[in-house]
Design an enzyme around this catalytic site. Structure first.
Site, PDB file in Angstrom:
ATOM      1  N   ASN A   1       0.946  -1.081  -0.027  1.00 26.57           N
ATOM      2  CA  ASN A   1      -0.166   0.201  -0.122  1.00 26.57           C
ATOM      3  C   ASN A   1       1.089   1.251  -0.144  1.00 26.57           C
ATOM      4  OD1 ASN A   1      -1.426   2.464   0.960  1.00 26.57           O
ATOM      5  ND2 ASN A   1      -3.031   1.182   1.696  1.00 26.57           N
TER       6      ASN A   1
ATOM      7  N   ASP B   1       2.721   4.817   5.133  1.00 24.88           N
ATOM      8  CA  ASP B   1       2.560   4.147   6.592  1.00 24.88           C
ATOM      9  C   ASP B   1       2.667   2.610   6.455  1.00 24.88           C
ATOM     10  OD1 ASP B   1       0.104   4.452   5.170  1.00 24.88           O
ATOM     11  OD2 ASP B   1      -0.817   5.349   6.718  1.00 24.88           O
ATOM     12  N   HIS B   2       2.533   2.045   5.269  1.00 25.04           N
ATOM     13  CA  HIS B   2       2.513   0.591   5.135  1.00 25.04           C
ATOM     14  C   HIS B   2       4.302   0.183   4.732  1.00 25.04           C
ATOM     15  CE1 HIS B   2      -1.651  -0.433   5.229  1.00 25.04           C
ATOM     16  NE2 HIS B   2      -1.901   0.838   4.992  1.00 25.04           N
TER      17      HIS B   2
ATOM     18  N   GLU C   1      -3.986   1.654  -2.936  1.00 29.75           N
ATOM     19  CA  GLU C   1      -4.064   3.211  -2.435  1.00 29.75           C
ATOM     20  C   GLU C   1      -3.331   4.082  -3.352  1.00 29.75           C
ATOM     21  OE1 GLU C   1      -5.214   5.840   1.632  1.00 29.75           O
ATOM     22  OE2 GLU C   1      -4.076   3.732   1.745  1.00 29.75           O
TER      23      GLU C   1
ATOM     24  N   ASN D   1      -6.781  -4.613   5.686  1.00 30.00           N
ATOM     25  CA  ASN D   1      -7.309  -3.778   6.875  1.00 30.00           C
ATOM     26  C   ASN D   1      -7.811  -4.730   7.931  1.00 30.00           C
ATOM     27  OD1 ASN D   1      -7.002  -0.892   6.768  1.00 30.00           O
ATOM     28  ND2 ASN D   1      -8.344  -0.916   4.684  1.00 30.00           N
TER      29      ASN D   1
ATOM     30  N   ASP E   1      -3.836  -4.945   0.943  1.00 33.69           N
ATOM     31  CA  ASP E   1      -4.034  -4.491   2.259  1.00 33.69           C
ATOM     32  C   ASP E   1      -5.370  -4.766   2.666  1.00 33.69           C
ATOM     33  OD1 ASP E   1      -4.867  -2.732   4.547  1.00 33.69           O
ATOM     34  OD2 ASP E   1      -4.466  -0.864   3.570  1.00 33.69           O
TER      35      ASP E   1
ATOM     36  N   ASP F   1      -1.388  -6.220   6.422  1.00 34.28           N
ATOM     37  CA  ASP F   1      -1.194  -6.462   4.659  1.00 34.28           C
ATOM     38  C   ASP F   1      -0.624  -8.158   4.747  1.00 34.28           C
ATOM     39  OD1 ASP F   1      -0.827  -3.596   3.427  1.00 34.28           O
ATOM     40  OD2 ASP F   1       0.047  -3.644   5.469  1.00 34.28           O
TER      41      ASP F   1
END
Length: 261
Positions: A7, A250-251, A34, A152, A150, A221
């Site tokens: 991501n 942030d991933h 994303e 989530n 991802d 992930d």
């Protein structure tokens, strides 16, 4: 065959990072999530210059998924079946042919679902039901399959540095975790956990409060493998060091190596 999922949290902001990562890791397939751009705005030329074929399913300012492959991608599906009214760009699938057979790969950006108790959470759970139904169909093909992206979802307490902090978050709700287990119960295997069952393995760290410096992360992930892909699994790894780069996502990327020519 090395397959990575990442991501990137905006392909425009993270293009240099992607180029650096691809040059160092040399993955055969990269699944991105994303993108935050339409198909026409994806930096196709820069990626093709690295030797990759590019397939995207984009959306303006939000969502967006892509698959980069050194070999041509065939049998492409854009969008998760089961709801013709769903316009969010969260699913992309294709087949990579090799000398010894095919590998089917999907790039998944599962809905966040927050806040719980709202239509966003209901959409997340319904999306997961659609993913399970589609995964059943794909597993019936009895071919190497890698559903990566991802998700989530924090599957287990050991997948969070501080599980209590996520009790009211959609990523850690019993319903979300139960639907993730339903995917595993179909016969899909969690590649990272197949190789390393220790706590402290994370793929996401919030930008706030020095989360990365304190290793206050979560593992959301995932690469889920069909039995045929599990039989060929060699290694799985999380590229944690990328989170320490300047202006990172942030991933971080998560990768598997499969024993496929």
């Amino acid at each position: 065959m090395r397959i990575a999922t990442w991501n990137v949290n905006s392909i425009k902001q993270r293009l240099d990072h992607l180029v650096t990562f691809v040059k160092s890791a040399e993955p055969d397939v990269v699944c991105l999530q994303e993108l935050k751009c339409v198909d026409e705005a994806f930096p196709r030329g820069e990626i093709e210059a690295l030797g990759y074929n590019v397939t995207t399913h984009g959306q303006k300012a939000y969502n967006g998924v892509a698959i980069l492959s050194k070999r041509p991608l065939e049998d492409i599906r854009r969008g998760l079946p089961g709801d013709d009214t769903d316009e969010q760009a969260r699913y992309l699938e294709g087949v990579v042919s090799t000398e010894t057979g095919v590998v089917r790969v999907a790039s998944i950006y599962l809905p966040n679902g927050n806040p719980i108790g709202t239509p966003k959470f209901h959409y997340k759970l319904a999306w997961m039901d659609r993913l399970e139904a589609h995964a059943r169909r794909l597993l019936a093909l009895e071919e190497p399959l890698v559903l990566c992206g991802d998700y989530n979802v924090i599957p287990e307490p050991k997948d969070a540095a501080d599980p209590a902090a996520w009790l009211n978050d959609a990523l850690y709700q019993p319903e979300s975790r139960a639907k993730f287990r339903e995917l595993l119960n179909l016969g899909l295997g969690d590649a990272v956990r197949a190789c390393n069952d220790q706590p402290g393995l994370y793929s996401f760290w919030d930008y706030q409060a020095g989360a990365f410096q304190r290793n206050n992360g979560i593992r959301i992930d995932h690469l889920l493998l069909s039995p045929q892909a599990q039989d060929k699994l060699k290694t799985a790894s999380i590229r944690k060091e990328l989170r320490g780069w300047d202006k990172p996502s942030d991933h971080v990327p998560v990768m598997v190596d499969l024993d496929i020519d």
